[in-house]
Each structure stands twice: as C-alpha cells, then as structure tokens.
Scaffold this motif. Structure first.
Motif, short mmCIF file in Angstrom:
data_model
loop_
_atom_site.label_atom_id
_atom_site.label_comp_id
_atom_site.label_asym_id
_atom_site.label_seq_id
_atom_site.Cartn_x
_atom_site.Cartn_y
_atom_site.Cartn_z
N THR A 40 0.82 -1.26 -0.29
CA THR A 40 -0.01 -0.17 0.08
C THR A 40 1.07 1.20 0.08
O THR A 40 1.61 1.50 0.68
N VAL A 41 0.37 2.11 -1.15
CA VAL A 41 0.73 3.36 -0.52
C VAL A 41 0.04 4.50 -0.05
O VAL A 41 -1.08 4.28 -0.40
N ARG A 42 0.39 5.56 0.62
CA ARG A 42 -0.61 6.73 0.91
C ARG A 42 0.00 8.43 -0.48
O ARG A 42 1.08 8.04 -0.14
N PHE A 43 -0.80 8.87 -0.60
CA PHE A 43 -1.18 9.95 -1.44
C PHE A 43 -1.45 11.21 -0.59
O PHE A 43 -2.12 10.72 0.14
N ARG A 44 -0.86 12.52 -1.10
CA ARG A 44 -1.63 13.73 -0.70
C ARG A 44 -2.00 14.55 -1.94
O ARG A 44 -0.49 14.35 -2.80
N ASP A 45 -2.57 15.66 -1.83
CA ASP A 45 -2.30 16.78 -3.37
C ASP A 45 -2.66 17.93 -2.14
O ASP A 45 -2.88 18.66 -3.39
N ASP A 46 -2.74 18.27 -1.86
CA ASP A 46 -2.76 19.32 -0.61
C ASP A 46 -1.65 19.94 -0.69
O ASP A 46 -1.37 21.16 0.04
N GLY A 47 -0.84 19.70 -1.06
CA GLY A 47 0.65 20.18 -0.99
C GLY A 47 1.59 19.92 0.67
O GLY A 47 2.63 20.81 0.70
N THR A 48 1.33 19.08 1.21
CA THR A 48 1.25 18.37 2.80
C THR A 48 2.24 17.27 2.29
O THR A 48 1.07 16.51 1.43
N GLY A 55 -2.93 9.94 4.92
CA GLY A 55 -2.42 10.01 3.51
C GLY A 55 -3.35 9.15 3.36
O GLY A 55 -4.36 8.10 3.67
N MET A 56 -4.49 8.88 1.89
CA MET A 56 -4.81 8.71 1.15
C MET A 56 -4.48 7.53 0.27
O MET A 56 -3.48 7.75 0.09
N PRO A 57 -5.26 6.02 1.18
CA PRO A 57 -4.63 5.08 0.81
C PRO A 57 -4.68 4.28 -0.40
O PRO A 57 -5.70 5.09 -0.93
N LEU A 58 -3.89 4.07 -1.35
CA LEU A 58 -3.26 3.33 -2.53
C LEU A 58 -3.16 1.45 -2.47
O LEU A 58 -2.28 1.75 -2.13
N LEU A 59 -4.43 1.25 -2.35
CA LEU A 59 -4.43 -0.15 -1.61
C LEU A 59 -3.82 -1.13 -3.23
O LEU A 59 -4.14 -0.81 -4.50
N PRO A 64 -7.31 0.46 -9.80
CA PRO A 64 -6.63 1.47 -10.05
C PRO A 64 -7.37 3.10 -9.47
O PRO A 64 -9.06 3.07 -10.10
N LEU A 65 -6.91 4.06 -9.55
CA LEU A 65 -7.51 5.48 -9.59
C LEU A 65 -7.09 6.09 -10.60
O LEU A 65 -6.19 6.15 -10.61
N LEU A 66 -8.72 7.14 -11.23
CA LEU A 66 -7.92 7.91 -12.01
C LEU A 66 -8.22 8.76 -11.23
O LEU A 66 -9.88 9.45 -10.81
N PRO A 71 -2.23 16.76 -11.13
CA PRO A 71 -1.33 16.01 -11.16
C PRO A 71 -0.24 16.37 -10.30
O PRO A 71 0.63 15.63 -9.60
N SER A 72 0.67 17.14 -11.10
CA SER A 72 1.99 18.21 -10.28
C SER A 72 1.79 17.77 -8.95
O SER A 72 2.97 18.12 -7.81
N ALA A 73 0.67 18.27 -7.73
CA ALA A 73 0.95 18.25 -7.05
C ALA A 73 1.07 17.21 -6.02
O ALA A 73 0.82 16.66 -4.57
N LEU A 74 0.84 15.70 -6.36
CA LEU A 74 0.45 14.67 -5.83
C LEU A 74 2.02 13.97 -5.31
O LEU A 74 2.98 14.57 -5.77
N GLN A 75 1.82 13.47 -4.11
CA GLN A 75 3.05 13.65 -2.93
C GLN A 75 2.91 11.73 -2.86
O GLN A 75 1.59 11.93 -2.42
N PHE A 76 3.44 10.74 -2.77
CA PHE A 76 3.34 9.06 -2.38
C PHE A 76 4.34 9.55 -1.94
O PHE A 76 5.73 9.38 -1.42
N ILE A 77 4.55 8.22 -0.88
CA ILE A 77 5.36 8.05 0.39
C ILE A 77 4.84 5.77 -0.03
O ILE A 77 3.51 5.88 0.63
#
Length: 94
Positions: A40-48, A55-59, A64-66, A71-77
């Motif tokens: 699982t990966v988490r993401f945010r798109d709010d500048g944090t 963060g929002m989990p991407l399982l 898949p998530l559309l 897009p340039s605001a997305l950050q993942f961990i």
C-alpha cells in the motif's frame, strides 16, 4: 474511464518511496491512472507530504485510481517497505 476519449502522454514508476516523492508530469497531462504495486502507498495532493500513516491509501488489491486534480501536486510514500506506484498520464482528446 468514462466515454471521454483520452490521449496517452506517458508512464512513470516510483519505486523508491521511503520518503515522499512526486511525479514528473508530462506537459498537457490532466489525468493520471494510478496503481499501487507490492505494498500500500499513501498520497496527498494538498501541498503537504504524506507519511506512512497519514494520507489517502492507494491499496495494492484495490482498483486503479483515475486522478483528475492537479497531477503535479501529488506526493506519494510507501506505507510499508517495497511500495511502488505506477502512473499513466493522459489528456482528454479534442
């Protein structure tokens, strides 16, 4: 994706996600198809930047998530060691 036609603009894989990372977004991209791989990966798109627990989990087992925001605001961990994000970039045709 819905009935709107999309033009593919590229692909990127983020495989080293021990710290927050963003995408290299191709010019003109308005949509990103995202899929987690291995963990699982988490993401945010709010500048944090996301953390392994915030963060929002991407399982991995999820669909898949559309993403159609900025897009340039997305950050993942990675939420656990080995998390990978696959991203395909598109723009609406026409």
């Amino acid at each position: 994706m819905d009935a709107t036609r999309f033009v593919p603009l590229g692909y990127q894989q983020l495989a080293s996600l021990s710290s927050a990372a963003g995408l290299t977004v191709p010019a003109g991209a308005t949509h990103v198809l995202l899929q987690a791989e291995a963990q699982t990966v988490r993401f945010r798109d709010d500048g944090t930047a996301p953390t392994a627990t915030v963060g929002m989990p991407l399982l991995v087992a999820g669909a898949p998530l559309l993403y159609s925001g900025t897009p340039s605001a997305l950050q993942f961990i990675a939420a656990a060691t080995g998390g990978i994000v696959n991203a395909s970039f598109y723009r609406a045709a026409g």
